[in-house]
Write an enzyme that holds these catalytic residues in place. Structure first.
Site, mmCIF file in Angstrom:
data_model
loop_
_atom_site.group_PDB
_atom_site.id
_atom_site.type_symbol
_atom_site.label_atom_id
_atom_site.label_comp_id
_atom_site.label_asym_id
_atom_site.label_seq_id
_atom_site.Cartn_x
_atom_site.Cartn_y
_atom_site.Cartn_z
ATOM 1 N N LEU A 101 0.867 -1.185 0.000
ATOM 2 C CA LEU A 101 0.000 0.000 0.000
ATOM 3 C C LEU A 101 0.899 1.230 0.000
ATOM 4 O O LEU A 101 2.010 1.195 0.543
ATOM 5 C CB LEU A 101 -0.893 0.016 1.247
ATOM 6 C CG LEU A 101 -1.961 -1.083 1.349
ATOM 7 C CD1 LEU A 101 -2.684 -1.016 2.691
ATOM 8 C CD2 LEU A 101 -2.963 -0.999 0.200
ATOM 9 N N ASP A 102 0.384 2.318 -0.559
ATOM 10 C CA ASP A 102 1.160 3.565 -0.592
ATOM 11 C C ASP A 102 1.335 4.115 0.821
ATOM 12 O O ASP A 102 0.590 3.758 1.747
ATOM 13 C CB ASP A 102 0.454 4.614 -1.459
ATOM 14 C CG ASP A 102 0.428 4.214 -2.917
ATOM 15 O OD1 ASP A 102 1.258 3.376 -3.316
ATOM 16 O OD2 ASP A 102 -0.431 4.729 -3.643
ATOM 17 N N PHE A 103 2.273 5.057 0.925
ATOM 18 C CA PHE A 103 2.642 5.673 2.206
ATOM 19 C C PHE A 103 1.422 6.145 3.013
ATOM 20 O O PHE A 103 1.304 5.891 4.211
ATOM 21 C CB PHE A 103 3.565 6.861 1.885
ATOM 22 C CG PHE A 103 4.199 7.512 3.060
ATOM 23 C CD1 PHE A 103 5.121 6.834 3.845
ATOM 24 C CD2 PHE A 103 3.899 8.834 3.380
ATOM 25 C CE1 PHE A 103 5.731 7.453 4.928
ATOM 26 C CE2 PHE A 103 4.509 9.464 4.458
ATOM 27 C CZ PHE A 103 5.426 8.769 5.232
ATOM 28 N N HIS A 184 0.374 2.198 -7.856
ATOM 29 C CA HIS A 184 -0.574 3.332 -7.715
ATOM 30 C C HIS A 184 -1.854 3.104 -8.525
ATOM 31 O O HIS A 184 -2.416 4.051 -9.089
ATOM 32 C CB HIS A 184 0.063 4.636 -8.188
ATOM 33 C CG HIS A 184 1.194 5.124 -7.317
ATOM 34 N ND1 HIS A 184 1.250 4.914 -5.950
ATOM 35 C CD2 HIS A 184 2.293 5.858 -7.624
ATOM 36 C CE1 HIS A 184 2.348 5.475 -5.482
ATOM 37 N NE2 HIS A 184 3.007 6.034 -6.454
ATOM 38 N N LYS A 187 -5.121 5.268 -7.776
ATOM 39 C CA LYS A 187 -4.890 6.697 -8.044
ATOM 40 C C LYS A 187 -4.799 6.955 -9.549
ATOM 41 O O LYS A 187 -5.293 7.965 -10.044
ATOM 42 C CB LYS A 187 -3.607 7.163 -7.347
ATOM 43 C CG LYS A 187 -3.775 7.182 -5.842
ATOM 44 C CD LYS A 187 -2.470 7.476 -5.141
ATOM 45 C CE LYS A 187 -2.676 7.378 -3.638
ATOM 46 N NZ LYS A 187 -1.445 7.168 -2.913
#
Ligand code: URA
Length: 230
Positions: A101-103, A184, A187
């Protein structure tokens, strides 16, 4: 791997010796005498021949963690805390992340030391849906739904994303199910409409749901049923 192959791969035995060892009941897998050449052994199995320990085995581990925002989905990072920093030392050893998962993305993160199992969870070919709650900067149009079903062309990977299920929950909130985990991905899908994702939370992977009892940063072991569901 088949037991006879595992044994024949050892430098000390050839195939004929392997057949003999099995027939003479000298091989133990997980403390039990095994004569079946096609019995399955994995990295988690303990394998012994007479008093010789060929492989100690190790316990398989499967954890779910509620990833908080502001930590990295990696095992090491020079700058930021990682999801592994949230686990006690004795559990960290050789765990890997099944689906990063992203930050700033929050929610369900699964960690395991079982590579075969985690591949089933994350490979697009198994088509296991990952469910996200998405908040966006601008309104989500009704026309988005069909576009998510059709797929988006990602030039960098030269592929079209697989059909994704978008349920619009409010003007700027939706639930999205995707079967892949491209870089990503969520997004970039919303980016197609120039609509920025401002909140992203993974609720579910396949039938494994983030346990509502877990606060951000907390974790628990997966249940036998959760493990078997993958
Ligand atoms: N898609 C994204 O864009 N980010 C995530 O963290 C997960 C899926």
């Amino acid at each position: 791997m088949r037991l006879d192959r595992f044994l024949a791969n050892q430098p000390c035995y050839n195939r004929q010796q392997v057949r003999l060892l099995l027939a003479q009941q000298r091989v133990r897998v997980d403390h039990r005498v095994t004569t079946d050449p096609v019995a399955q052994v994995s990295q988690f199995s303990r394998v012994e021949v007479d008093q010789l320990l060929l492989q100690a085995g190790r316990p398989p581990r499967y954890l779910m963690l509620h990833k908080p925002s502001g930590c990295v989905s990696a095992t090491h990072d020079p700058q930021h805390p990682t999801v592994l920093d949230l686990l006690p030392d004795e559990l960290r050893d050789d765990l890997h992340i099944a689906g990063r998962l992203d930050f700033n993305t929050t929610g369900l993160m699964i960690l395991t030391n079982d590579g075969q199992w985690s591949r089933r969870l994350t490979q697009p070919s198994t088509k296991l849906p990952k469910h996200y709650l998405v908040d966006t900067e601008d309104d989500i149009g009704a026309h988005y739904v069909a576009r998510f079903q059709e797929g988006f062309y990602f030039a960098f990977e030269d592929l079209t994303t697989q059909p994704a299920q978008l349920d619009i929950l409010g003007p700027r909130r939706a639930r999205l199910a995707i079967v892949e985990g491209r870089y990503h991905q969520v997004k970039r899908m919303f980016g197609h409409f120039d609509n920025k994702v401002i909140g992203l939370h993974r609720e579910r992977m396949g039938t494994i749901r983030l346990d509502p009892a877990l606060q951000p940063g907390q974790f628990r072991a997966l249940t036998v049923e959760e493990i078997a569901s993958v």
